[in-house]
Scaffold this active site. Structure first.
Site, PDB file in Angstrom:
ATOM      1  N   GLU A 122       0.827  -1.207   0.000  1.00 17.91           N
ATOM      2  CA  GLU A 122       0.000   0.000   0.000  1.00 17.91           C
ATOM      3  C   GLU A 122       0.869   1.269   0.000  1.00 17.91           C
ATOM      4  O   GLU A 122       0.673   2.174   0.809  1.00 17.91           O
ATOM      5  CB  GLU A 122      -0.944  -0.004   1.203  1.00 17.91           C
ATOM      6  CG  GLU A 122      -1.907  -1.174   1.217  1.00 17.91           C
ATOM      7  CD  GLU A 122      -2.906  -1.109   2.372  1.00 17.91           C
ATOM      8  OE1 GLU A 122      -2.616  -0.456   3.391  1.00 17.91           O
ATOM      9  OE2 GLU A 122      -3.993  -1.704   2.243  1.00 17.91           O
ATOM     10  N   GLU A 266      -5.951  -8.239   0.059  1.00 17.28           N
ATOM     11  CA  GLU A 266      -6.403  -8.380   1.445  1.00 17.28           C
ATOM     12  C   GLU A 266      -7.899  -8.120   1.509  1.00 17.28           C
ATOM     13  O   GLU A 266      -8.385  -7.152   0.926  1.00 17.28           O
ATOM     14  CB  GLU A 266      -5.702  -7.380   2.378  1.00 17.28           C
ATOM     15  CG  GLU A 266      -4.201  -7.544   2.507  1.00 17.28           C
ATOM     16  CD  GLU A 266      -3.591  -6.446   3.382  1.00 17.28           C
ATOM     17  OE1 GLU A 266      -4.322  -5.873   4.231  1.00 17.28           O
ATOM     18  OE2 GLU A 266      -2.399  -6.145   3.211  1.00 17.28           O
TER      19      GLU A 266
END
Length: 487
Positions: A122, A266
């Protein structure tokens, strides 16, 4: 040669390409390391194999984990932490060393099946304020060059797991677009991914949408229909996952990459630490997600085209994670820290409900609790010290131990610290307020843990599966044909 035989290779190619359209999504898991109570990597790999989980995502290149996975046939995603991107971006020799030490040395006959390298985690997150953005593409370019030197560029794919805040919409999924500050960078990243046959990885968390907004309709976070659907022209969205996913699809369309494969890096639901984080909600969400994805229904903007892969977050609880986002951060696992299933869950892999880890070596069955014969008036200071070091998040609002009473709270804090200190008798003193007991003090759903024996669990056993590296090579030929046929 008969014309039929001449056409046979083309016919086979056509059938392979067509078969790519019907490949079902695969369910994998994230395997994190932020835990002090760790069952050994070989036991974790046994747990994965028992549950027929064939894909695992790591957040670094933990060599002990990779060694344990060697010969298992389980596909691996190796991660590169954000703080390493700068060195890899600035030095080809650094990327050469990374590939040599963490990738190619394990990819031998009967070795590890490393399929992806996650370049950062991220890295475009808004809260990072752009500190990693400049390194992502140069690091990818260098690593790709290093993989080419190692003759692995056609097999190991580079990806960048992105948070869902990389794109946004004023109100409807069809209006989705990447953040203005990322448009140029995303165009370059998508070009790189498309050129090298890699999917776009995104992390989607409907739980966080519910947790962060009191106005978010609770039923919209799940997959059982909603009384507050989102109507977007001819399309109607009954769950947040599809709405978020199609916001990304719209953003990809706007940059000319509407056919880019998407994988979910995720997704999951925690079991503690917030009112909406509990065993029942986690089971309903994860089972609903798995059933939805494996149905191959896709989404309104991509009907019949589900994500290529979905990695559940996460495999095990990690009690050393930061609780800055919330106490729930330590409780995302579908298994507890010791590999015991928290709730019935069918992963859709032909194995029924989850199976527990075997051969877990626990410390002796003893606990540290509040001494009933001592004055506990000064215990608060000891509780603070214990809970600053050990995990006490289940005691707080939304936790399974929230209602066990004052003395129960003291005992839970004392025991958490005692187990973290490997049951050292001195760690149960607390100025005489603690005592060791051999009677399990667990109450209802509130479990007083017993730590695992790291010394015993450190033993290493490499599995001897039926994995053969040349089979992977043949599989890669098939994947190449599929990729070419879908671009």
């Amino acid at each position: 040669m008969p014309r039929t035989l001449q056409l046979l290779p083309l016919l086979l190619l056509f059938l392979l390409q067509r078969s790519c359209l019907f490949v079902q999504s695969a369910i994998g898991v994230n395997w994190g390391t932020l835990a002090s109570h760790r069952i050994s990597p070989p036991v974790v790999v046994d747990l994965l194999r028992q549950n027929k989980i064939q894909k695992v995502k790591l957040f670094d290149s933990n060599q002990e984990f990779i060694k344990a996975l060697m010969g298992s046939g389980i596909e691996i995603m190796v991660g590169i932490p954000n703080d390493v991107l700068g060195s890899l971006a600035s030095s080809v020799s650094a990327s050469d060393a990374f590939v040599a030490q963490n990738i190619s040395r394990f990819m031998v006959k009967g070795g590890a099946d490393i399929r992806y390298i996650a370049v950062g985690n991220e890295p475009f997150l808004t809260s990072y304020q752009g500190q990693f953005q400049q390194y992502v593409l140069p690091a990818m370019a260098n690593i790709q060059q290093s993989l080419t030197k190692a003759n692995l560029a056609g097999y190991v794919k580079l990806v960048v797991p992105c948070n869902a805040d990389a794109y946004q919409s004023p109100s409807l999924p069809s209006q989705g677009a990447f953040r203005a500050d990322l448009t140029q960078l995303m165009t370059q990243l998508l070009t790189f991914l498309n050129t090298n046959g890699s999917p776009f990885f995104v992390n989607i968390y409907p739980f966080l949408s519910l947790y962060q907004s009191s106005d978010f309709p609770q039923d919209y976070a799940f997959f059982e229909g909603s009384t507050h659907p989102v109507v977007d022209g001819p399309n109607v969205y009954y769950n947040a996952f599809d709405g978020n996913y199609d916001t990304l699809v719209a953003a990809l369309n706007k940059l000319g990459f509407g056919q880019m494969p998407i994988a979910i890096g995720e997704v999951g639901w925690p079991t503690e630490g917030a009112p909406s984080a509990n065993l029942s909600a986690a089971r309903v969400f994860n089972q609903g997600l798995i059933s939805h994805v494996l149905s191959n229904k896709g989404t309104p903007l991509r009907p019949g085209v589900p994500p290529v892969d979905v990695y559940l977050f996460s495999l095990l609880d990690e009690e050393q994670k930061s609780v800055l986002p919330g106490n729930f951060e330590r409780h995302w696992g579908i298994f507890s820290f010791d590999g015991q299933a928290k709730y019935p869950l069918n992963l859709g892999l032909g194995n029924g409900v989850l199976k527990n880890a075997k051969d877990v070596n626990y410390m002796p069955a003893r606990w540290c609790v509040a001494n009933p014969y001592k004055d506990l008036d000064g215990a608060v200071n000891h509780i603070n010290v214990a809970c600053n070091i050990a995990d006490c998040t289940t005691l707080y609002y939304g936790g399974s131990c929230n209602a066990i009473g004052e003395k129960g709270n003291i005992s839970y804090a004392f025991n958490s610290y005692y187990q973290l200190q490997k049951q050292d008798a001195r760690s149960c003193d607390f100025d005489g307020m603690g005592m060791i007991t051999y009677l399990d003090p667990s109450v209802g759903d509130c479990r007083f843990l017993v730590g695992v024996d790291d010394v015993v669990n450190a033993g290493f056993r490499v599995h001897s599966g039926n994995f053969r590296f040349w089979v992977l090579g043949l599989f890669w030929v098939f994947v190449c044909i599929c990729t070419c046929g879908s671009l």
